[in-house]
Design a protein around this motif. Structure first.
Motif, PDB file in Angstrom:
ATOM      1  N   SER A  50       0.829  -1.194   0.000  1.00 17.57           N
ATOM      2  CA  SER A  50       0.000   0.000   0.000  1.00 17.57           C
ATOM      3  C   SER A  50       0.869   1.251   0.000  1.00 17.57           C
ATOM      4  CB  SER A  50      -0.901   0.010   1.239  1.00 17.57           C
ATOM      5  OG  SER A  50      -1.740  -1.118   1.241  1.00 17.57           O
ATOM      6  N   GLN A  51       0.218   2.363  -0.133  1.00 16.29           N
ATOM      7  CA  GLN A  51       0.910   3.642  -0.075  1.00 16.29           C
ATOM      8  C   GLN A  51       0.091   4.574   0.794  1.00 16.29           C
ATOM      9  OE1 GLN A  51       2.204   5.281  -3.792  1.00 16.29           O
ATOM     10  NE2 GLN A  51       2.090   7.366  -3.038  1.00 16.29           N
ATOM     11  N   ALA A  65       4.209  12.198  14.236  1.00 16.87           N
ATOM     12  CA  ALA A  65       3.960  11.729  12.868  1.00 16.87           C
ATOM     13  C   ALA A  65       3.995  10.209  12.797  1.00 16.87           C
ATOM     14  CB  ALA A  65       4.990  12.331  11.918  1.00 16.87           C
ATOM     15  N   ILE A  66       5.032   9.604  13.366  1.00 14.99           N
ATOM     16  CA  ILE A  66       5.180   8.141  13.326  1.00 14.99           C
ATOM     17  C   ILE A  66       4.029   7.468  14.064  1.00 14.99           C
ATOM     18  CG2 ILE A  66       6.613   6.193  14.107  1.00 14.99           C
ATOM     19  CD1 ILE A  66       8.101   7.549  11.974  1.00 14.99           C
ATOM     20  N   LEU A  67       3.716   7.938  15.264  1.00 13.26           N
ATOM     21  CA  LEU A  67       2.647   7.322  16.050  1.00 13.26           C
ATOM     22  C   LEU A  67       1.299   7.456  15.358  1.00 13.26           C
ATOM     23  CD1 LEU A  67       3.686   8.261  19.703  1.00 13.26           C
ATOM     24  CD2 LEU A  67       4.065   6.115  18.469  1.00 13.26           C
ATOM     25  N   SER A  68       1.072   8.563  14.663  1.00 16.00           N
ATOM     26  CA  SER A  68      -0.172   8.764  13.919  1.00 16.00           C
ATOM     27  C   SER A  68      -0.300   7.746  12.789  1.00 16.00           C
ATOM     28  CB  SER A  68      -0.211  10.183  13.353  1.00 16.00           C
ATOM     29  OG  SER A  68      -1.297  10.339  12.478  1.00 16.00           O
ATOM     30  N   ILE A  69       0.785   7.526  12.066  1.00 16.07           N
ATOM     31  CA  ILE A  69       0.775   6.555  10.970  1.00 16.07           C
ATOM     32  C   ILE A  69       0.523   5.158  11.521  1.00 16.07           C
ATOM     33  CG2 ILE A  69       2.209   5.426   9.217  1.00 16.07           C
ATOM     34  CD1 ILE A  69       3.619   8.219   8.942  1.00 16.07           C
ATOM     35  N   SER A  94       5.861  10.151   1.659  1.00 18.08           N
ATOM     36  CA  SER A  94       5.096   9.014   1.186  1.00 18.08           C
ATOM     37  C   SER A  94       5.733   7.738   1.713  1.00 18.08           C
ATOM     38  CB  SER A  94       5.104   9.014  -0.334  1.00 18.08           C
ATOM     39  OG  SER A  94       4.484   7.866  -0.829  1.00 18.08           O
ATOM     40  N   ILE A  95       4.890   6.816   2.156  1.00 19.81           N
ATOM     41  CA  ILE A  95       5.375   5.505   2.565  1.00 19.81           C
ATOM     42  C   ILE A  95       4.850   4.522   1.545  1.00 19.81           C
ATOM     43  CG2 ILE A  95       5.287   3.724   4.334  1.00 19.81           C
ATOM     44  CD1 ILE A  95       4.669   5.881   6.335  1.00 19.81           C
ATOM     45  N   SER A  96       5.746   3.844   0.862  1.00 23.49           N
ATOM     46  CA  SER A  96       5.310   2.829  -0.087  1.00 23.49           C
ATOM     47  C   SER A  96       6.371   1.762  -0.238  1.00 23.49           C
ATOM     48  CB  SER A  96       5.007   3.451  -1.446  1.00 23.49           C
ATOM     49  OG  SER A  96       6.164   4.032  -1.987  1.00 23.49           O
TER      50      SER A  96
END
Length: 108
Positions: A50-51, A65-69, A94-96
């Motif tokens: 996913s992205q 930011a990290i904890l939210s993701i 973007s994380i993909s």
């Protein structure tokens, strides 16, 4: 949504050692021998395929930011030992296609 859970008994204590979400199931019947072929992946499988695009406002800390993701993806996190710096400007990322050999934190 079927899972394969592998447990081991060590010193009379049963512990889960692996868990996989089964994505392919192919039973085969052959007279006196029946078998099944399985394909399964760990809990990061859906994240790897996913992205997720994020926009972070100025002042958002790395930790926030990290904890939210992780929270949005349902990824449990025992403790967070990473940086807590606040971003001084607007940031988007973007994380993909996170690779199996990498950790999420090392790629973000």
């Amino acid at each position: 949504n079927c899972y394969l859970i592998i447990s081991a008994e060590i010193n009379s204590t049963v512990t889960e050692v692996a868990r996989a979400k089964i994505t392919e199931w192919e039973p085969s019947r052959g007279g006196t021998q029946d078998s099944v072929s399985l394909s399964g992946y760990d809990e990061l499988f859906e994240l790897q395929n996913s992205q997720d695009n994020r926009y972070l406002t100025a002042g958002t800390s790395t930790k926030t930011a990290i904890l939210s993701i992780f929270d949005d993806w349902g990824i449990p996190l025992g403790t967070y030992d990473g940086p807590s710096n606040s971003n001084t400007s607007r940031t988007s990322f973007s994380i993909s296609s996170i690779q199996r050999s990498s950790t999420v934190l090392s790629r973000v």
